[in-house]
Structure formats: structure tokens, C-alpha cells
Design a protein around this motif. Structure first.
Motif, PDB file in Angstrom:
ATOM      1  N   LYS A 150      -3.787  -5.249  -6.447  1.00 49.86           N
ATOM      2  CA  LYS A 150      -4.456  -6.399  -5.597  1.00 49.86           C
ATOM      3  C   LYS A 150      -5.268  -7.388  -6.539  1.00 49.86           C
ATOM      4  O   LYS A 150      -5.495  -7.114  -7.799  1.00 49.86           O
ATOM      5  N   VAL A 153       4.522 -10.126  -8.381  1.00 55.10           N
ATOM      6  CA  VAL A 153       4.350 -11.509  -8.233  1.00 55.10           C
ATOM      7  C   VAL A 153       3.757 -12.381  -9.292  1.00 55.10           C
ATOM      8  O   VAL A 153       2.563 -11.971  -9.590  1.00 55.10           O
ATOM      9  N   ASN A 194      -0.277  -6.785  -3.274  1.00 55.13           N
ATOM     10  CA  ASN A 194       1.271  -6.823  -3.293  1.00 55.13           C
ATOM     11  C   ASN A 194       1.771  -5.435  -2.565  1.00 55.13           C
ATOM     12  O   ASN A 194       1.629  -4.440  -3.252  1.00 55.13           O
ATOM     13  N   GLY A 251       8.509  -8.980  -4.431  1.00 51.70           N
ATOM     14  CA  GLY A 251       7.056  -9.120  -4.072  1.00 51.70           C
ATOM     15  C   GLY A 251       6.739  -9.554  -2.708  1.00 51.70           C
ATOM     16  O   GLY A 251       7.217 -10.807  -2.350  1.00 51.70           O
ATOM     17  N   ARG A 252       5.888  -8.987  -1.973  1.00 52.28           N
ATOM     18  CA  ARG A 252       5.223  -9.737  -0.824  1.00 52.28           C
ATOM     19  C   ARG A 252       3.717  -9.485  -0.835  1.00 52.28           C
ATOM     20  O   ARG A 252       3.398  -8.317  -0.954  1.00 52.28           O
ATOM     21  N   LEU A 253       2.960 -10.503  -0.447  1.00 51.50           N
ATOM     22  CA  LEU A 253       1.470 -10.641  -0.619  1.00 51.50           C
ATOM     23  C   LEU A 253       1.162 -10.488   0.780  1.00 51.50           C
ATOM     24  O   LEU A 253       1.807 -10.740   1.805  1.00 51.50           O
ATOM     25  N   PRO A 256       3.180  -4.485  -8.226  1.00 50.12           N
ATOM     26  CA  PRO A 256       3.283  -3.618  -6.946  1.00 50.12           C
ATOM     27  C   PRO A 256       2.265  -2.512  -6.601  1.00 50.12           C
ATOM     28  O   PRO A 256       1.923  -1.967  -7.584  1.00 50.12           O
TER      29      PRO A 256
END
Length: 370
Positions: A222, A190, A184, A150-152, A219
Motif C-alpha cells: 500500500k 504497479v 495493490n 496489478g489492481r489498485l 502486490p
């Protein structure tokens, strides 16, 4: 009639080439290049110095040069400016061609190496570049593992909600709520992300505090995140609130804090009330310890005397006449009036005739002159 001259193929190619070539200007040297940083030496010990030069930067731009640890050109400075030797940093302004050259002292960063010389713009649009550097004798540790999945990313502009109250006007810590929307963009969910919120005053580096948001962002999903932000008591001036996640700064928000005028008013009143109270206490002590004199009535002023009339003098007392009639001044021995009682003094006539009586004494048996 002559026809218009036609442009040949070579002339047309030359014209197109001239149109495609950019006009010479100060920005041609860096328009297509990325900012570049070069070092005079790749390794040096503490106390030495190196020369940092660069090209491809915007002209007339202020840059900051820092020696940072826990950083690589690929991942950047993981801990932000808190991982840099800020006290030994230097500033430089690029020339008209976007070039610069500056001497930077070598100092140990607060975290282990790998180290870089980090160059970033201080004003205007953000731009940065790193060059690998080794501080001799400084410990070296591997970088923390980079999380995958996961990346924000911030999807909307951040804002600060809230307002100052009456207590803030008297020096209470001002507080706000940092509101933003993140999405995400990774391939894994996440859960309960931990953000870092930093507050910086003016040009100083931010002080970071961890804030955990409870929730799960799938994923492609928001979420709206709200994090509390609080400054110290009596804080005022221009501040910058930064948001960081995973070692990367996601957003920055300016915050202008007003001056707590209530504190100034309090000190002004204190400077007036305290001296007045001390003066009154001192006068009370002096009045109590001074010696007491005998009570003396002060003379009254003439205009303050009583207006009551003075008592009238008492009439003289008359002593009663206790003299016997025959010893009074009006009779004499052997006179014919010996047996006559003399009239009282107060009953005598006050007429003028009473004062013409003959006082010549007469001899018994002798008549008066005719």
C-alpha cells in the motif's frame, strides 16, 4: 389433572413456515432481486425513442437514464459519464414497488459503440444497471484491452487538505490536496500509476484531469498518495472531487467552496470611485474651458466692511487777510482812525461788550451830541 396439549408435527411445521415467510410490505418485491433494466427495442436510429423500464430498485428513488458508448454490462461505462449523451438524458422516480417506465430519446454518444442504456441512482445508496443497445448508423469500435496484473483499491477514506488564502478571497483559484491510501490487490506491481481526478459542480458531470503518481506499489502493498486539485478562478459553491483509476471510480469527496467576497467589495468600491473621479475631471474641464470675464471686485457685504474709522475731515483753510489797514471795513476815509491799524480778525474780542460800540460816523470838526 389434565396435561398441557402437545403441538403435533404438522402444526409445528406450519408455524415454522409462517415465521420464515416475510411480512408483506413494499420492499418484498425488490429485497432479494437486483436492479433490472429492460428496453422496448434493442436498436433504433438517431431521432427516435425507446421505452426504458425497470424493477428491483428502491422505492421512491430518483434515477438517471443515459445512453452511453464504449460500455458493456460486464465492464460498465469505461469513460464514465463523459462517454454518454448527457444532454439527452432523462430522470425518473421509482414507485412504491421499485418499478419505473420512461421514454428515452435516441442520440449518438460522443464515443463509438458498443453502447448501453445506463441507469443509476442519483440520490441515496449507489445502484446501477446496464442494458445493451445499438444506435443505428453509429460507428462501432472494440473496447480497449483490459489490463491484467496489478489492481489498485482505496484502503482509507479520502480527504482534502489545505485552506483558502487571502488571494482566494479576491477570486484566486482555490486549490486542495487529495490524500488517500491505496493498496495493490493484484498479482503484479504497479509502477507510476496515472489517476484521473474529476471535479463536478452540483449535478453536472465531472471534468477529468490526469494526475500521475511516481512510485511503485508491490502486490499486497500500500502507499499514501497525494494529488493536487485546483478549481477555476472565482469558483464557489458545492463541488465533488472524484478519483478514478483504470476506468473505475474509486472514491468521491465533497468540497464546499466559499464565495470570494473580496471581488464583490472591489466592484462596490469601483462603482463609487469611478463616478466620483469622472465628476471631478468633468468639473475641472468645465472650469478650464469656460470664458474668463474682466476681473470685477464684488461689493462687500455690510458686515464684512472694515471697522477702521473714517479719516477726520480736514479743517477749513483760512485765507490770510492781505487787505491794507486803511482799506479795512473798520475805517473810513477822513476818520480820525485813518492812521490806526485795524486789529486782526482772529484777535477781536468775542465778549458781549464789543458788540455795543457806537458805530455812528462823526463829521470832522463837529462834536457829538452831548
Amino acid at each position: 389433572m389434565r396435561g398441557k396439549p402437545r403441538m403435533t408435527a404438522p402444526a409445528l411445521a406450519a408455524l415454522l413456515l409462517l415465521l420464515l415467510l416475510p411480512l408483506p410490505s413494499a420492499g418484498t418485491a425488490f429485497a432479494a432481486d437486483k436492479p433490472v433494466v429492460k428496453l422496448s427495442e434493442a436498436q433504433a436510429g438517431t431521432g427516435g425513442s425507446i421505452t426504458v423500464s425497470g424493477s428491483g430498485w428502491r422505492p421512491r428513488t430518483l434515477l438517471m437514464l443515459l445512453l452511453c458508448g464504449q460500455a458493456t454490462p460486464a465492464r460498465g461505462v469505461i469513460g464514465g459519464t463523459n462517454s454518454c449523451a448527457n444532454a439527452d438524458g432523462r430522470a425518473v422516480t421509482t414507485d412504491a414497488d421499485g418499478r419505473f417506465s420512461r421514454t428515452l430519446p435516441v442520440a449518438e454518444p460522443p464515443v463509438p459503440c458498443p453502447c448501453v442504456v445506463h441507469v443509476a441512482t442519483a440520490t441515496g445508496a449507489k445502484a446501477q444497471a446496464d442494458a445493451v443497445f445499438q444506435v443505428a448508423g453509429h460507428p462501432v469500435e472494440p473496447l480497449p484491452e483490459q489490463t491484467t496484473g496489478g489492481r489498485l483499491s482505496v484502503l482509507s477514506d479520502t480527504r482534502l487538505d489545505g485552506s483558502d488564502g487571502l488571494l482566494t478571497w479576491f477570486g484566486a483559484p482555490p486549490d486542495r490536496t487529495l490524500v488517500f491510501t491505496v493498496g495493490n490487490v493484484g498479482t503484479a506491481a504497479v509502477e507510476n500509476p496515472v489517476f484521473q481526478v474529476g471535479t463536478a459542480h452540483g449535478v453536472f458531470s465531472p471534468q477529468w484531469d490526469e494526475r500521475q503518481w511516481h512510485g511503485t506499489i508491490d502486490p499486497g502493498g500500500k502507499a499514501r498518495v497525494e494529488l493536487p486539485v485546483e478549481l477555476g478562478a472565482g469558483a464557489h459553491g458545492d463541488y465533488t472531487v472524484s478519483l478514478k483509476y483504470g476506468g473505475k471510480v474509486l472514491a468521491e469527496q465533497p468540497w464546499g467552496v466559499g464565495r470570494p467576497w473580496g471581488v464583490t467589495l472591489f466592484w462596490i468600491l469601483l462603482c463609487v470611485v469611478v463616478p466620483t473621479a469622472l465628476f471631478r475631471i468633468g468639473m475641472a474641464v468645465v472650469d478650464r474651458v469656460r470664458p474668463r470675464h474682466a476681473a470685477r471686485r464684488p461689493a462687500r457685504a455690510p458686515w464684512r466692511r472694515s471697522r477702521t474709522s473714517a479719516p477726520a475731515p480736514a479743517p477749513p483753510t483760512t485765507t490770510p487777510n492781505t487787505t491794507l489797514p486803511w482799506f479795512g471795513p473798520d475805517t473810513g476815509p477822513g476818520t480820525a482812525a485813518a492812521g490806526r491799524l485795524s486789529a486782526p480778525h482772529e484777535e477781536r474780542s468775542t465778549s458781549p461788550e464789543s458788540h455795543t460800540t457806537d458805530t455812528t460816523p462823526t463829521t470832522p470838526g463837529r462834536k457829538g451830541n452831548t
